[in-house]
Each structure stands twice: as structure tokens, then as C-alpha cells.
Write a protein that holds these residues in place. Structure first.
Motif, mmCIF file in Angstrom:
data_model
loop_
_atom_site.group_PDB
_atom_site.id
_atom_site.type_symbol
_atom_site.label_atom_id
_atom_site.label_comp_id
_atom_site.label_asym_id
_atom_site.label_seq_id
_atom_site.Cartn_x
_atom_site.Cartn_y
_atom_site.Cartn_z
ATOM 1 N N PHE A 121 72.390 14.373 78.718
ATOM 2 C CA PHE A 121 71.833 14.618 77.387
ATOM 3 C C PHE A 121 71.652 16.124 77.185
ATOM 4 C CE2 PHE A 121 68.526 13.258 80.360
ATOM 5 C CZ PHE A 121 67.673 14.357 80.376
ATOM 6 N N LYS A 122 71.502 16.517 75.935
ATOM 7 C CA LYS A 122 71.440 17.929 75.581
ATOM 8 C C LYS A 122 70.003 18.438 75.591
ATOM 9 C CE LYS A 122 73.407 21.741 73.930
ATOM 10 N NZ LYS A 122 74.319 22.536 74.763
ATOM 11 N N VAL A 123 69.753 19.463 76.391
ATOM 12 C CA VAL A 123 68.452 20.128 76.429
ATOM 13 C C VAL A 123 68.594 21.470 75.736
ATOM 14 C CG1 VAL A 123 66.548 20.906 77.882
ATOM 15 C CG2 VAL A 123 68.025 19.050 78.671
ATOM 16 N N ILE A 124 67.758 21.739 74.729
ATOM 17 C CA ILE A 124 67.879 22.978 73.968
ATOM 18 C C ILE A 124 66.644 23.851 74.141
ATOM 19 C CG2 ILE A 124 69.437 21.923 72.283
ATOM 20 C CD1 ILE A 124 67.088 21.893 70.322
ATOM 21 N N ASN A 126 63.809 26.247 72.671
ATOM 22 C CA ASN A 126 63.083 26.461 71.420
ATOM 23 C C ASN A 126 61.765 27.175 71.701
ATOM 24 O OD1 ASN A 126 62.048 26.423 68.848
ATOM 25 N ND2 ASN A 126 61.637 24.231 68.795
ATOM 26 N N ASN A 127 61.744 28.467 71.412
ATOM 27 C CA ASN A 127 60.520 29.263 71.557
ATOM 28 C C ASN A 127 59.939 29.134 72.960
ATOM 29 O OD1 ASN A 127 58.505 31.003 70.682
ATOM 30 N ND2 ASN A 127 57.188 29.334 69.953
ATOM 31 N N ARG A 128 60.812 29.312 73.985
ATOM 32 C CA ARG A 128 60.451 29.301 75.405
ATOM 33 C C ARG A 128 60.091 27.904 75.933
ATOM 34 N NH1 ARG A 128 56.102 33.521 76.809
ATOM 35 N NH2 ARG A 128 57.064 33.415 78.862
ATOM 36 N N SER A 129 60.314 26.884 75.123
ATOM 37 C CA SER A 129 60.079 25.508 75.551
ATOM 38 C C SER A 129 61.379 24.717 75.519
ATOM 39 C CB SER A 129 59.055 24.826 74.642
ATOM 40 O OG SER A 129 57.795 25.442 74.752
ATOM 41 N N ALA A 130 61.386 23.571 76.205
ATOM 42 C CA ALA A 130 62.547 22.684 76.220
ATOM 43 C C ALA A 130 62.348 21.560 75.218
ATOM 44 C CB ALA A 130 62.751 22.110 77.610
ATOM 45 N N GLU A 131 63.423 21.213 74.522
ATOM 46 C CA GLU A 131 63.436 20.035 73.655
ATOM 47 C C GLU A 131 64.748 19.296 73.887
ATOM 48 O OE1 GLU A 131 62.677 21.103 69.582
ATOM 49 O OE2 GLU A 131 60.583 21.638 69.978
ATOM 50 N N PHE A 132 64.796 18.035 73.480
ATOM 51 C CA PHE A 132 65.979 17.210 73.697
ATOM 52 C C PHE A 132 66.633 16.895 72.357
ATOM 53 C CE2 PHE A 132 62.684 15.920 76.847
ATOM 54 C CZ PHE A 132 63.235 16.595 77.936
ATOM 55 N N LEU A 133 67.955 17.075 72.304
ATOM 56 C CA LEU A 133 68.710 16.820 71.079
ATOM 57 C C LEU A 133 69.199 15.374 71.087
ATOM 58 C CD1 LEU A 133 69.795 18.370 68.540
ATOM 59 C CD2 LEU A 133 71.960 18.562 69.788
ATOM 60 N N VAL A 134 68.879 14.643 70.025
ATOM 61 C CA VAL A 134 69.236 13.237 69.905
ATOM 62 C C VAL A 134 70.077 13.029 68.646
ATOM 63 C CG1 VAL A 134 68.319 10.897 69.593
ATOM 64 C CG2 VAL A 134 67.141 12.502 71.111
ATOM 65 N N SER A 135 71.157 12.265 68.774
ATOM 66 C CA SER A 135 72.011 11.966 67.616
ATOM 67 C C SER A 135 72.198 10.458 67.511
ATOM 68 C CB SER A 135 73.383 12.647 67.758
ATOM 69 O OG SER A 135 73.251 14.044 67.714
ATOM 70 N N THR A 136 71.583 9.857 66.490
ATOM 71 C CA THR A 136 71.765 8.425 66.222
ATOM 72 C C THR A 136 72.251 8.303 64.782
ATOM 73 O OG1 THR A 136 69.400 8.248 65.686
ATOM 74 C CG2 THR A 136 70.067 7.690 67.927
ATOM 75 N N ASN A 137 71.399 7.811 63.876
ATOM 76 C CA ASN A 137 71.754 7.829 62.446
ATOM 77 C C ASN A 137 71.706 9.252 61.899
ATOM 78 O OD1 ASN A 137 72.114 5.027 62.219
ATOM 79 N ND2 ASN A 137 69.906 4.708 62.079
ATOM 80 N N SER A 138 70.920 10.097 62.543
ATOM 81 C CA SER A 138 70.815 11.513 62.198
ATOM 82 C C SER A 138 70.629 12.293 63.491
ATOM 83 C CB SER A 138 69.634 11.749 61.253
ATOM 84 O OG SER A 138 68.409 11.354 61.868
ATOM 85 N N THR A 139 70.665 13.609 63.382
ATOM 86 C CA THR A 139 70.475 14.452 64.558
ATOM 87 C C THR A 139 69.111 15.129 64.472
ATOM 88 O OG1 THR A 139 72.852 14.847 64.761
ATOM 89 C CG2 THR A 139 71.397 16.406 65.858
ATOM 90 N N PHE A 140 68.350 15.034 65.556
ATOM 91 C CA PHE A 140 67.002 15.603 65.566
ATOM 92 C C PHE A 140 66.619 15.957 66.992
ATOM 93 C CE2 PHE A 140 66.939 11.004 65.805
ATOM 94 C CZ PHE A 140 66.064 10.715 66.839
ATOM 95 N N THR A 141 65.496 16.663 67.139
ATOM 96 C CA THR A 141 65.017 17.021 68.467
ATOM 97 C C THR A 141 63.689 16.316 68.744
ATOM 98 O OG1 THR A 141 63.835 18.982 67.669
ATOM 99 C CG2 THR A 141 66.115 19.281 68.414
ATOM 100 N N VAL A 142 63.459 16.030 70.020
ATOM 101 C CA VAL A 142 62.179 15.467 70.452
ATOM 102 C C VAL A 142 61.653 16.308 71.613
ATOM 103 C CG1 VAL A 142 62.646 13.113 69.696
ATOM 104 C CG2 VAL A 142 63.308 13.808 71.997
ATOM 105 N N THR A 143 60.359 16.381 71.737
ATOM 106 C CA THR A 143 59.727 17.180 72.785
ATOM 107 C C THR A 143 59.497 16.339 74.042
ATOM 108 O OG1 THR A 143 57.512 16.608 72.004
ATOM 109 C CG2 THR A 143 58.540 18.586 71.053
ATOM 110 N N PRO A 144 59.322 16.989 75.202
ATOM 111 C CA PRO A 144 59.003 16.241 76.426
ATOM 112 C C PRO A 144 57.717 15.432 76.293
ATOM 113 C CG PRO A 144 59.688 18.468 76.972
ATOM 114 C CD PRO A 144 59.557 18.427 75.478
#
Length: 438
Positions: A121-124, A126-144
Motif C-alpha cells: 500500500f502507498k504511504v505518503i 504529510n507535514n512530517r507524519s505518515a498517512e496511507f493513500l486509499v483508492s476505492t470509489n474515490s481516492t483519499f488518505t487515512v491516518t495511522p
């Protein structure tokens, strides 16, 4: 004055008598505070039963007492635990695991890029933190912490279903090396799940409580925590009911998953040798991985296990590419498993040696060696630790459930449950840093 003292004494006696009679003849109250072990690979939830003082680890509807720390996103919903893990091979880009490695942690961009290279999975950044990129019906990020909240919410619902009462308070464990920010983000994850955290307790301290060491005459306790994805070794010094973490070391890239992977690589090669082609279908790899994981677990009890897995191999015949159904069978031995992982097993001793050096302690001065995490069930690992110290480690508690058991005891204390328990007090060691191996 004597009359007043007599009245006070009578009142106290009546209160004790009422408490005793209530304990004997009234049903005990339901636990209202749960203990949570939000692990890197697996999570568990437990409660302290008032009246009996027993610890109950809550099971899911299929009788499993832990859930995988996996959350999978699909166009139809969000699936946590076992349901999420089932989607890991068919939906790898949107199935998040190991979120605990990222929660509340500050990264620079290069470090995060190296850390995320091991995941499908894609880890991006963001402002010195990690978030996860999710693509289902739309593309969005979620936090740990959002991933953590979904796992905590699932365990909260499991507890509510089992106990038949709403739950909104908990005690939660974290690794001893977690700093204030990581602890706060773990609390934030719990808050997102509708839980108020009454106390955060270090995992090694929780494990020591599970073994009853908060009530025992021991001073130097070594906790070896080897789970699915990480190795953590902590040296605790105990004075009375107070625990001080003297030294920490570990390897955040060593665990049961690595041992399974070695066995999986071996079986894939055996398929290729027998049939001329390796398994390539996602479904076949998924079945093979599940079967190999089961073999690994069985080899802790048995000297050998027979592996049988139906596979659909992509072969090439006279008419070109075709699918061939085969039944792959192989006898796998404990000796082979130990040989395949010999170098990885040996790595376990390095952090142990380091905590003793940094804790200024000889191995003969360790009073108790406590094993935590399912991978410490592996006979060869127990043998290595026993040989190193010249004595057997304490194996009186299920290593998978040691942390959640200790956290549940602490939850009972915070909930004021009877019978009263001795609480473990942790002495903060602000200057302590964990030594990491890889």
C-alpha cells in the motif's frame, strides 16, 4: 469518646459484613473498564471479572481471542481484523497493516520513503507524519490513528456484545519506547473509537503483571517480546510495586512474519521443482501462505507436519498456456524450519546482550525472564534463550495473551473492582532510548 469509637468500629464492621455478604450472594457487577492491547500484528481485549478476580480475554463470534491488526477498504465498506486480513491478497493496495509502526511518529521524507518501500500500500509524507493513500470509489488518505481506531472500535463492540453493557472506558498498552507524542496519538485513536483512556501502561510492565511479578519478590526482570513483526527486549527493575525500565533494545524488522516468509519461499521453490512452474495466481499464493502459517504454528508442538494445498498452476502445453489443478503435498519438519531460520533466530540474542550491557547487569543477576508474543512459543527460540541464561524462562502465561492479561488487571484496578489488586506503578525514564538492530 470510647462510645464514639465503638460506634465507628461497628459501622466499619457492618460495611465489611455487607461487602462480604454482597460478594457471596449477589451477582457481581459487570466490568465497565476494558484492557486493550493494540499490537503491531494482532490486537486483544480483556476484562477483569469483579468478584472472582479472573481475567477474561474476549473472543470474537468464531472463538478467536485476538484479531489481526489489519484494516481493508473496499467500495462497499471498511473491514477490520480477520475480515480485513482475508482481503489482503486480493486488495493489497487498500489493505493497511503495521499502522502502529507509524502512529504519532515524526519522519523526514527520505526515512519514510525507505520505511514504506516494504509495503504494497502507498504511504505518503504529510507535514512530517505518515498517512496511507486509499483508492476505492474515490481516492483519499487515512491516518495511522484512524486505522487504530477501527481496530479499537471492533474490540469495543466485541466486549459490549460479550458483557451486555455499553463500554466507554479503557486502559491501553503501548511499547515502552513510545514517546509522549506517540502515546497521545494512541489515545487519540481510542477517542475516535468512543473510548476514554484512563491509563496508558507500558507493554513490558503489563506482561510482568500478567506473570504476577508486581506481587513477587523479584528485582531484575527481562521481557522478551517477539510478535509477528517486531522484537522488543526490555530490562525492568522492580522495587516494591514500582517498575523502572532500565534499558531497551530490539529489532523492528524481525518477527513471526519473517519466519513464515522463509517457509513460504521454500514451499514455492518446491512447487517449482515438482511441477516446473511456481504458483502465480493471487488465490494460490494466499492459500499457500495460510497453509504455511498453520504449519509454522503446528511445528511448535509436532516434529513434522504434512502440507496439502490445492493449486491452479499456469502451465504451458501443446495448446499454449493452460491452467492445471494439482494437489501440492510436502512433509515439513521442525528441523527444516529451524535450518531455514537459523540466522534470524540468532539475531534475537543481540538485543538481549545490549540491554544487559546498557543496564549494567550480568545475565546471572536476572531474576525472571518473561516471554511475550506468539513467536516465543517456537522451541528453538526458547532453547536459545535458556542456553544463554543457563536457566529456563518463565512460560506460565500464554505469551500471546500476556500483555492483554496485564492490561486487563490494570483495567480492574482503575475500575475499582473487587477483589482489590496491587497496582504496578511505572517510574518514567525520560532519558531512555531504544537501541534498534536490523
Amino acid at each position: 469518646m470510647a462510645g464514639e469509637m465503638s460506634i465507628i468500629g461497628s459501622v466499619i464492621l457492618a460495611l465489611f459484613l455487607a461487602g462480604y455478604l454482597g460478594q457471596q450472594y449477589l451477582p457481581p457487577p459487570k466490568p465497565r473498564v476494558i484492557g486493550l492491547d493494540l499490537g503491531t500484528t494482532f490486537c486483544s481485549v480483556g476484562v477483569f471479572q469483579p468478584g472472582t478476580g479472573e481475567i477474561e480475554v474476549i473472543e470474537d463470534d468464531k472463538g478467536r481471542n485476538s484479531i489481526p491488526s489489519v484494516v481493508s477498504f473496499t467500495p462497499t465498506g471498511v473491514f477490520s481484523g480477520h475480515e480485513g486480513q482475508e482481503l489482503s491478497d486480493t486488495n493489497p493496495q487498500n489493505t493497511i497493516y503495521d499502522a502502529k509502526r507509524f502512529i504519532g511518529k515524526i519522519f523526514d521524507e527520505d526515512t519514510l520513503e525507505k520505511e514504506s518501500a516494504r509495503y504494497p500500500f502507498k504511504v505518503i509524507f504529510n507535514n512530517r507524519s505518515a498517512e496511507f493513500l486509499v483508492s476505492t470509489n474515490s481516492t483519499f488518505t487515512v491516518t495511522p490513528e484512524f486505522i487504530g481506531s477501527r481496530l479499537l472500535l471492533k474490540m469495543k463492540k466485541m466486549a459490549e456484545k460479550q458483557l451486555g453493557v455499553p463500554i466507554d472506558k479503557a486502559v491501553i498498552s503501548v511499547p515502552a519506547e513510545f514517546d509522549e507524542r506517540q502515546r497521545n496519538y494512541t489515545i487519540r485513536a481510542a477517542n475516535l473509537a468512543g473510548l476514554d483512556i484512563l491509563r496508558v501502561i507500558n507493554e513490558p510492565t503489563a506482561a510482568a503483571m500478567a506473570y504476577g511479578l508486581h506481587k513477587a519478590e523479584v528485582f531484575n526482570v527481562l521481557v522478551v517480546d517477539l510478535g509477528g513483526g517486531t522484537l522488543d527486549v526490555s530490562l525492568l527493575n522492580k522495587q516494591g510495586g514500582m517498575f523502572l525500565t532500565r534499558a531497551m533494545a530490539g529489532n523492528n524488522k524481525l518477527g513471526g512474519q519473517d519466519f513464515t516468509q522463509r517457509l513460504l519461499q521454500y514451499t514455492v521453490e518446491r512447487v517449482r521443482q515438482q511441477y516446473g512452474v511456481p504458483p502465480t495466481l493471487k488465490e494460490d499464493i494466499h492459500l499457500l501462505r495460510q497453509a504455511v502459517e498453520a504449519v509454522k504454528l503446528n511445528l511448535t508442538q509436532e516434529p513434522h507436519v504434512h502440507l496439502r494445498v490445492p493449486l491452479y498452476l499456469q502451465t504451458t502445453g501443446a495448446n499454449g498456456a493452460q491452467e492445471e489443478k494439482v494437489l501440492f503435498q510436502e512433509k515439513l519438519t521442525r528441523e527444516l524450519f529451524e535450518e531455514l531460520n537459523a540466522d534470524l533466530f540468532q539475531k534475537i540474542l543481540a538485543p538481549i546482550e545490549t540491554v544487559l550491557i546498557e543496564g549494567h547487569l550480568e545475565k546471572e543477576e536476572v531474576d525472571e525472564i518473561v516471554l511475550v508474543g506468539g513467536s516465543t512459543r517456537i522451541p528453538r527460540i526458547r532453547q536459545l534463550i535458556s542456553q544463554y541464561f543457563g536457566k529456563e524462562p518463565n512460560t506460565s502465561v500464554d505469551p500471546d495473551l500476556a500483555v492483554v492479561t496485564g492490561v486487563a488487571i490494570q483495567a480492574g484496578i482503575m475500575g475499582g473492582s473487587w477483589p482489590l489488586q496491587v497496582s504496578a506503578i511505572e517510574i518514567p525514564n525520560r532519558h531512555l532510548r531504544k537501541t534498534n538492530f536490523s
